[in-house]
Scaffold this motif. Structure first.
Motif, short mmCIF file in Angstrom:
data_model
loop_
_atom_site.label_atom_id
_atom_site.label_comp_id
_atom_site.label_asym_id
_atom_site.label_seq_id
_atom_site.Cartn_x
_atom_site.Cartn_y
_atom_site.Cartn_z
N HIS A 6 10.73 4.51 -3.30
CA HIS A 6 12.05 4.11 -3.80
C HIS A 6 12.82 5.34 -4.27
O HIS A 6 12.22 6.27 -4.84
CB HIS A 6 11.87 3.12 -4.96
CG HIS A 6 13.11 2.43 -5.40
ND1 HIS A 6 14.03 3.03 -6.25
CD2 HIS A 6 13.61 1.20 -5.12
CE1 HIS A 6 15.02 2.19 -6.48
NE2 HIS A 6 14.80 1.07 -5.80
N PRO A 7 14.13 5.41 -4.05
CA PRO A 7 14.88 6.62 -4.39
C PRO A 7 14.97 6.93 -5.88
O PRO A 7 15.19 8.08 -6.26
CB PRO A 7 16.27 6.37 -3.81
CG PRO A 7 16.36 4.89 -3.62
CD PRO A 7 14.98 4.43 -3.34
N THR A 8 14.82 5.93 -6.75
CA THR A 8 14.96 6.19 -8.19
C THR A 8 13.82 5.64 -9.03
O THR A 8 13.57 6.15 -10.13
CB THR A 8 16.28 5.59 -8.73
OG1 THR A 8 16.29 4.17 -8.49
CG2 THR A 8 17.48 6.23 -8.05
N ASP A 9 13.10 4.64 -8.56
CA ASP A 9 12.09 3.96 -9.37
C ASP A 9 10.69 4.31 -8.87
O ASP A 9 10.51 4.84 -7.78
CB ASP A 9 12.31 2.44 -9.30
CG ASP A 9 11.65 1.69 -10.44
OD1 ASP A 9 10.98 2.34 -11.27
OD2 ASP A 9 11.78 0.45 -10.51
N ASP A 10 9.70 3.96 -9.67
CA ASP A 10 8.30 4.20 -9.31
C ASP A 10 7.80 3.04 -8.47
O ASP A 10 6.94 2.26 -8.89
CB ASP A 10 7.46 4.37 -10.58
CG ASP A 10 6.03 4.80 -10.27
OD1 ASP A 10 5.84 5.49 -9.25
OD2 ASP A 10 5.12 4.43 -11.03
N LYS A 11 8.37 2.92 -7.26
CA LYS A 11 8.02 1.85 -6.33
C LYS A 11 7.66 2.45 -4.98
O LYS A 11 8.28 3.43 -4.54
CB LYS A 11 9.20 0.89 -6.13
CG LYS A 11 9.57 0.05 -7.33
CD LYS A 11 10.71 -0.90 -6.97
CE LYS A 11 11.13 -1.76 -8.14
NZ LYS A 11 12.24 -2.67 -7.77
N TYR A 12 6.69 1.81 -4.32
CA TYR A 12 6.23 2.29 -3.02
C TYR A 12 6.17 1.09 -2.08
O TYR A 12 5.62 0.04 -2.43
CB TYR A 12 4.84 2.92 -3.15
CG TYR A 12 4.79 4.03 -4.17
CD1 TYR A 12 4.95 5.35 -3.79
CD2 TYR A 12 4.63 3.74 -5.53
CE1 TYR A 12 4.92 6.37 -4.73
CE2 TYR A 12 4.62 4.75 -6.48
CZ TYR A 12 4.76 6.06 -6.07
OH TYR A 12 4.74 7.06 -7.01
N VAL A 13 6.73 1.24 -0.88
CA VAL A 13 6.69 0.17 0.10
C VAL A 13 5.91 0.68 1.31
O VAL A 13 6.07 1.84 1.72
CB VAL A 13 8.11 -0.31 0.49
CG1 VAL A 13 8.95 0.80 1.07
CG2 VAL A 13 8.05 -1.50 1.43
N PHE A 14 5.05 -0.18 1.87
CA PHE A 14 4.20 0.26 2.96
C PHE A 14 3.71 -0.92 3.78
O PHE A 14 3.89 -2.08 3.40
CB PHE A 14 3.00 1.07 2.43
CG PHE A 14 2.24 0.43 1.30
CD1 PHE A 14 1.15 -0.40 1.55
CD2 PHE A 14 2.60 0.65 -0.02
CE1 PHE A 14 0.44 -0.98 0.52
CE2 PHE A 14 1.90 0.08 -1.07
CZ PHE A 14 0.81 -0.74 -0.80
N ILE A 15 3.10 -0.62 4.92
CA ILE A 15 2.52 -1.65 5.79
C ILE A 15 1.19 -2.11 5.22
O ILE A 15 0.36 -1.30 4.81
CB ILE A 15 2.27 -1.10 7.20
CG1 ILE A 15 3.57 -0.68 7.88
CG2 ILE A 15 1.56 -2.14 8.07
CD1 ILE A 15 3.34 0.05 9.20
N HIS A 16 0.99 -3.43 5.23
CA HIS A 16 -0.29 -4.02 4.84
C HIS A 16 -0.77 -4.87 6.01
O HIS A 16 -0.06 -5.75 6.49
CB HIS A 16 -0.11 -4.90 3.60
CG HIS A 16 -1.38 -5.13 2.84
ND1 HIS A 16 -2.47 -5.79 3.37
CD2 HIS A 16 -1.74 -4.78 1.57
CE1 HIS A 16 -3.43 -5.85 2.47
NE2 HIS A 16 -3.01 -5.23 1.36
N GLY A 17 -1.96 -4.57 6.51
CA GLY A 17 -2.55 -5.38 7.56
C GLY A 17 -3.17 -6.64 7.00
O GLY A 17 -3.29 -6.83 5.79
N PRO A 18 -3.59 -7.57 7.89
CA PRO A 18 -4.13 -8.85 7.43
C PRO A 18 -5.46 -8.71 6.70
O PRO A 18 -6.32 -7.91 7.08
CB PRO A 18 -4.30 -9.64 8.73
CG PRO A 18 -4.34 -8.63 9.81
CD PRO A 18 -3.52 -7.48 9.36
#
Length: 408
Positions: free
Chosen positions: A70-82
């Motif tokens: 995330h550009p300002t917060d402590d957040k992470y987005v990513f791929i999660h498999g099944p």
């Protein structure tokens, strides 16, 4: 230049937004390069101290990767498999999802509903390469569709979508692989299995990049008059409010049993480049790259061959017009690229070194020399403060993370 990871394993950077907002940490995953999607952790390393932290660890047979920040917060987005994969449901383009790890809590980004009647705001397949908009409100992704894949894999065309903060979306849950999501997810591209040769129709949309917070550019594969694939640049203006994101056009947002999910009403892709008659038509797919706008959202950069067949950086305005060749190098640009956060230059791999070019003159400055092995072409990423640039390089048989100062 400085090596910052040393463990005997691969460290994989995503092509953009890999730095924490304070420019202190680099997020990465641990997939084997060029191999299957088998990483189990999302991690980050402090570029000053070398300290490594695990952000998330997968369980129940799932794997994770392709993390952005995330550009300002402590957040992470990513791929999660099944989780609990089996013979009928394993990791694949159409069997994956986006998840957000924020302050130790995990949430699903996109919902999935593969049982008719489908749910507006939910997807029917797998999302991939999730990237926050500059203001951190929206997340772009590429997409493949389970429903159409089951019907005929040739109908499962790659598309581009956006997760908007207007959820949650909760499908009825008639299938054990369905789940709810925090965001309202829709496609914003439109593809067809058989584009008309010479037209603006495409059969694949991919490698997208934000143009400010209200536009998204991407590569779309057209067909020339003779039927050859020609990747061209497209752009979409996104809805201005929640109602716009949730208003369907002539085709349902959620799609049908035989049609891909559709963009919201009024969202129409517009072609920016017209290269069918060029000596070397189309944007290049090698090196793989993602189209990128400058921070001011006034110029979109992409890679294309010049009349000598050399891969160069080109610029075009979001409104269209004639593309301008920025670099005039004697040899190919060898990597994906990114803009400096101030917008005055771009960074990439050239002549097996980390280089930058001026965004007006195209003049190239080399930041590194004497690499043990050539830098990877997958990612060359500036820190948010613009002082450092990161890349991957094979060291002792493993991909390690390296940084150097930009001087700007």
């Amino acid at each position: 230049m400085k090596q910052i990871t040393f463990a005997p394993r691969n460290h994989q950077l995503t092509n953009t937004r890999t730095w924490s907002a304070d420019s202190q940490w680099l997020a990465f995953d641990v997939r084997p390069s060029g191999a299957s999607f088998t990483g189990e952790t999302i991690e980050r390393v402090n570029v000053k101290t070398g300290e490594v932290e695990v952000i998330y660890r997968a369980s129940n047979g799932a794997h994770v990767g392709v993390v952005t920040v995330h550009p300002t917060d402590d957040k992470y987005v990513f791929i999660h498999g099944p989780q609990h994969p089996d013979a009928h449901w394993q990791y694949d383009f159409h069997h994956r999802q986006g998840v957000i790890s924020a302050h130790g809590q995990l949430s699903n980004l996109d919902a999935m509903d593969i049982t008719a009647p489908f749910t507006p705001g939910a997807l029917r397949g797998g999302s991939h390469v999730h990237v926050y908009s500059p203001d951190g409100q929206f997340v772009s992704f590429t997409y493949n569709d389970h429903v159409l894949h089951e019907r005929d894999p040739k109908l499962d065309l790659r598309n581009v979508g956006v997760a908007a903060p207007f959820g949650p979306v909760t499908p009825a849950g008639h299938h054990p692989r369905e789940y709810a999501g925090t965001h309202w997810s829709v496609l914003i591209s439109c593809t067809t299995p058989a584009p008309q040769p010479g037209s603006d129709e495409i059969n694949r949309a991919y490698e997208e990049g934000w143009v400010g917070n209200s536009r998204l550019a991407f590569i779309g594969d057209t067909l020339s008059a003779s039927g050859d694939k020609v990747p061209e640049l497209f752009i979409v203006d996104l809805p201005k409010d929640e109602q716009g994101w949730k208003q369907a056009g002539e085709t349902p947002l959620q799609g049908t049993a035989d049609r891909m999910p559709a963009p919201p009403a009024g969202v129409m892709q517009r072609r920016l480049t017209f290269t069918h008659d060029s000596r070397y038509p189309g944007l290049v797919n090698v090196p793989r790259h993602w189209v990128r706008s400058n921070p001011q959202a006034t110029q979109i950069a992409f890679l294309m061959r010049d009349d000598n067949g050399v891969v160069q950086l080109w610029l075009i305005a979001p409104e269209g017009g004639e593309p301008r060749q920025l670099t005039h190098n004697a040899s190919d640009i060898q990597s994906a690229f990114n803009w400096h956060p101030a917008g005055h230059s771009l960074g990439f791999v050239l002549e097996d070194r980390i280089a930058t070019c001026d965004a007006v003159s195209g003049a190239v400055t080399f930041l590194t020399s004497d690499h043990g092995n050539p830098p990877s072409g997958d990612a060359v990423v500036y820190s948010p403060d613009g002082h450092t640039i990161a890349w991957m390089e094979e060291t002792d048989g493993f991909r390690q993370l390296w940084v150097t100062e930009t001087g700007r």
